[in-house]
Design a protein around this motif. Structure first.
Motif, PDB file in Angstrom:
ATOM      1  N   MET A  91      71.996  51.411  43.105  1.00  0.00           N
ATOM      2  CA  MET A  91      71.690  52.055  44.376  1.00  0.00           C
ATOM      3  C   MET A  91      70.441  52.909  44.174  1.00  0.00           C
ATOM      4  N   VAL A  92      69.315  52.446  44.688  1.00  0.00           N
ATOM      5  CA  VAL A  92      68.030  53.095  44.444  1.00  0.00           C
ATOM      6  C   VAL A  92      67.924  54.338  45.321  1.00  0.00           C
ATOM      7  N   GLN A  93      67.865  55.489  44.669  1.00  0.00           N
ATOM      8  CA  GLN A  93      67.849  56.774  45.365  1.00  0.00           C
ATOM      9  C   GLN A  93      66.428  57.155  45.767  1.00  0.00           C
ATOM     10  N   PRO A  94      66.282  58.032  46.757  1.00  0.00           N
ATOM     11  CA  PRO A  94      64.944  58.513  47.123  1.00  0.00           C
ATOM     12  C   PRO A  94      64.204  59.068  45.911  1.00  0.00           C
ATOM     13  N   GLY A  95      62.951  58.700  45.806  1.00  0.00           N
ATOM     14  CA  GLY A  95      62.132  59.147  44.681  1.00  0.00           C
ATOM     15  C   GLY A  95      62.172  58.225  43.482  1.00  0.00           C
ATOM     16  N   GLN A  96      63.111  57.280  43.458  1.00  0.00           N
ATOM     17  CA  GLN A  96      63.193  56.319  42.366  1.00  0.00           C
ATOM     18  C   GLN A  96      62.454  55.043  42.736  1.00  0.00           C
ATOM     19  N   ALA A  97      61.952  54.354  41.728  1.00  0.00           N
ATOM     20  CA  ALA A  97      61.313  53.054  41.932  1.00  0.00           C
ATOM     21  C   ALA A  97      62.367  51.952  41.907  1.00  0.00           C
ATOM     22  N   ILE A  98      62.106  50.875  42.608  1.00  0.00           N
ATOM     23  CA  ILE A  98      62.982  49.712  42.532  1.00  0.00           C
ATOM     24  C   ILE A  98      62.855  49.121  41.130  1.00  0.00           C
ATOM     25  N   PRO A  99      63.981  48.871  40.443  1.00  0.00           N
ATOM     26  CA  PRO A  99      63.904  48.356  39.072  1.00  0.00           C
ATOM     27  C   PRO A  99      63.086  47.060  38.996  1.00  0.00           C
ATOM     28  N   GLY A 100      62.222  47.000  38.014  1.00  0.00           N
ATOM     29  CA  GLY A 100      61.367  45.828  37.864  1.00  0.00           C
ATOM     30  C   GLY A 100      62.107  44.575  37.485  1.00  0.00           C
ATOM     31  N   ASP A 101      63.343  44.717  36.932  1.00  0.00           N
ATOM     32  CA  ASP A 101      64.095  43.541  36.523  1.00  0.00           C
ATOM     33  C   ASP A 101      65.067  43.065  37.609  1.00  0.00           C
ATOM     34  N   ALA A 102      64.991  43.640  38.803  1.00  0.00           N
ATOM     35  CA  ALA A 102      65.913  43.237  39.870  1.00  0.00           C
ATOM     36  C   ALA A 102      65.651  41.787  40.264  1.00  0.00           C
ATOM     37  N   ARG A 103      66.733  41.026  40.405  1.00  0.00           N
ATOM     38  CA  ARG A 103      66.606  39.653  40.878  1.00  0.00           C
ATOM     39  C   ARG A 103      66.687  39.590  42.401  1.00  0.00           C
ATOM     40  N   LEU A 104      67.398  40.551  42.987  1.00  0.00           N
ATOM     41  CA  LEU A 104      67.537  40.624  44.439  1.00  0.00           C
ATOM     42  C   LEU A 104      67.383  42.072  44.861  1.00  0.00           C
ATOM     43  N   VAL A 105      66.642  42.311  45.938  1.00  0.00           N
ATOM     44  CA  VAL A 105      66.562  43.624  46.574  1.00  0.00           C
ATOM     45  C   VAL A 105      67.215  43.510  47.944  1.00  0.00           C
ATOM     46  N   ILE A 106      68.166  44.414  48.218  1.00  0.00           N
ATOM     47  CA  ILE A 106      68.870  44.418  49.498  1.00  0.00           C
ATOM     48  C   ILE A 106      68.411  45.612  50.320  1.00  0.00           C
ATOM     49  N   LEU A 107      67.998  45.345  51.540  1.00  0.00           N
ATOM     50  CA  LEU A 107      67.748  46.386  52.530  1.00  0.00           C
ATOM     51  C   LEU A 107      69.001  46.437  53.402  1.00  0.00           C
TER      52      LEU A 107
END
Length: 485
Positions: free
Chosen positions: A282-298
């Protein structure tokens, strides 16, 4: 028919979980039980059998009772749309959007609907277990109260007060509540429960005795931390983990979900979180989306244009673009789907200031906000896998455009959602779809992830039984149920 009310010394002290466990414990005694929460504030909602919406916690409590959720279980639902305003849902339907100061004047008018729902349910069941909201110690909100002592006194329902020892200061929580509420309200309290204890509960014996002696209220037990709580749907945004990594093992594949400021229906993600092959972050405010993510969910949002601005302020638009360049997948659900398009227009100011906002431009669709809200349970077929899919829609806005020629699913004979021509970017209005076990397995397989072959609904049922066992072990459950009048 008898009723008992569980109130808390604050938000997120575990009231919802205790009510669910007590409901299941009472059902196992052969009673017909129904949950009830007069007023809830949450952007996690469920669509009911009678075509309305209620808080997610009451839907879970209905499952614990072996019942279909109905709107009477949560007659007033507040869905925050900004820092100072919320959508007001009464008996399942939108009444208005009100600023906090205006809602205070509206509350007394809602007590009739609350009592109407309560008595209708009460007449159909052996026992009602009622959940309060926030804390009765918020005496600045006592005038016109429909959520805590105002309801308890109007309906003559005895109260048990819950303190959360995990956050510290539990003695002050309970003793302080008695100190600030008036004598009539204090007279409704029949006892207290200490929740979320870690370690040896006997270490709190002196504190427990002090609370009993100082308040004159009976203690009904100390509940240790329930380690399986994460397997049940969460309602409060405070339940979203702040850990930079999820629960999966070292070989798990990362799926990243963005924590919007007005995130809604984030329990959509629970079935993914429980998969051992998935590391849900769960990407919190101020954090970057992990570079190893296979899927990003909005995920869903209660304020789509506002949260789109929030997304851009975090730099997540740049991260998502980089993720796509690396070959990653993107899924937008409800408000997240709307954000993926070319534009979001709200000419009537339904969700905030009137206007139009450019979308992320990742799907060739446009969304127009309209006053009518779609509320329906749905079933159909996920087109990419052919797997059956069930869920619910709960949204305003209509989305159209060329990418809808490649729908995500077919629901009740109609195309639903949109997929980009290259196939890695998808949007859908379907909430709750990952509870469909076959679909979840097929969807994860498309990402190169092996599902565990588990039944999500069976796991929820089993966890509710474990929760009831947990409460039976550590609480005087017969004494609590005997309080109901």
């Amino acid at each position: 028919m008898p009723a008992l009310m569980i109130q808390g010394c604050g938000s997120n002290v575990g009231k919802s979980m205790l009510v669910a466990g007590l409901c299941r414990a009472a059902v196992r005694r052969g009673l017909s039980v129904a949950p009830f929460k007069p007023q809830n504030m949450s952007n996690n909602a469920a669509v009911t059998a009678d075509g309305g919406e209620i808080g997610r916690a009451q839907a879970l409590q209905a499952i614990a009772c072996g019942l279909e959720p109905v709107t009477d279980m949560n007659p007033v639902l507040l869905k925050p749309e900004s820092e100072v305003g919320a959508q007001v849902i009464v008996q399942g339907k939108r009444l208005t959007t009100a600023r906090a100061r205006d809602y205070a004047a509206l509350k007394p008018q809602l007590m009739g609907a609350v009592l109407d729902s309560f008595h209708r349910l009460r007449g159909a069941h052996d026992l009602m277990i009622v959940e309060g909201a926030g804390s009765p110690a918020e005496v600045n909100l006592r005038a016109g109260d429909i959520a805590n002592m105002g309801f308890a006194r109007a309906a003559d329902v005895p109260v048990v007060l819950v303190g959360d020892i995990d956050r510290g200061g539990v003695i002050a929580q309970i003793v302080g509540t008695q100190a600030v509420i008036d004598a009539g309200d204090a007279g409704m309290v029949a006892g207290f429960v200490i929740n979320k204890f870690r370690g040896d509960p006997r270490l709190f014996d002196d504190g427990y005795a002090f609370i009993q002696a100082r308040t004159g209220w009976r203690g009904f037990g100390v509940v240790p931390w329930f380690s399986k709580a994460h397997l049940l749907p969460a309602e409060d945004a405070q339940d979203i983990g702040s850990s930079p990594r999820g629960l999966g093992g070292n070989d798990a594949v990362t799926i990243a979900a963005l924590c919007f400021s007005r995130i809604a229906n984030f329990d959509d993600l629970d079935p993914l979180k429980a998969e051992p092959g998935v590391n849900l972050v769960m990407v919190q405010p101020g954090q970057a989306i992990p570079g190893d993510a296979r899927l990003v969910i909005l995920p869903g949002s209660k304020s789509t244009r506002g949260d789109l601005a929030f997304l851009r302020a975090q730099g997540w638009d740049v991260d998502v673009a980089a993720h796509i360049r690396r070959g990653g997948h993107v899924l937008g659900i409800c408000g997240g789907y709307q954000m993926l398009g070319q534009s979001i227009a709200d000419p009537d100011g339904i969700e905030g200031p009137a206007g139009e906002t450019p979308g992320l431009g990742l799907l060739d669709v446009h969304t127009l906000m309209t006053p009518d809200k779609r509320l329906s349970r749905v079933r159909g077929c996920h087109l990419a896998s052919g797997q059956p899919i069930e869920g619910y829609e709960i949204h305003i806005g209509r989305t159209s455009g060329p990418d809808r020629a490649r729908p995500f699913a077919r629901i009740d004979g109609r195309p639903e959602g949109a997929i980009h021509v290259q196939g890695r970017i998808s949007g859908t209005y379907l909430h709750g779809m990952f509870q469909s076990d076959g679909f979840r397995a097929a969807f994860l397989a498309g990402l190169g992830i092996d599902a565990a072959g588990r039944s999500h609904s069976a796991e929820v049922e089993a966890t509710l039984d474990l929760l009831a066992d947990h409460l039976e072990t550590h609480l005087d459950v017969p004494g609590l149920l005997a309080l109901a009048r």
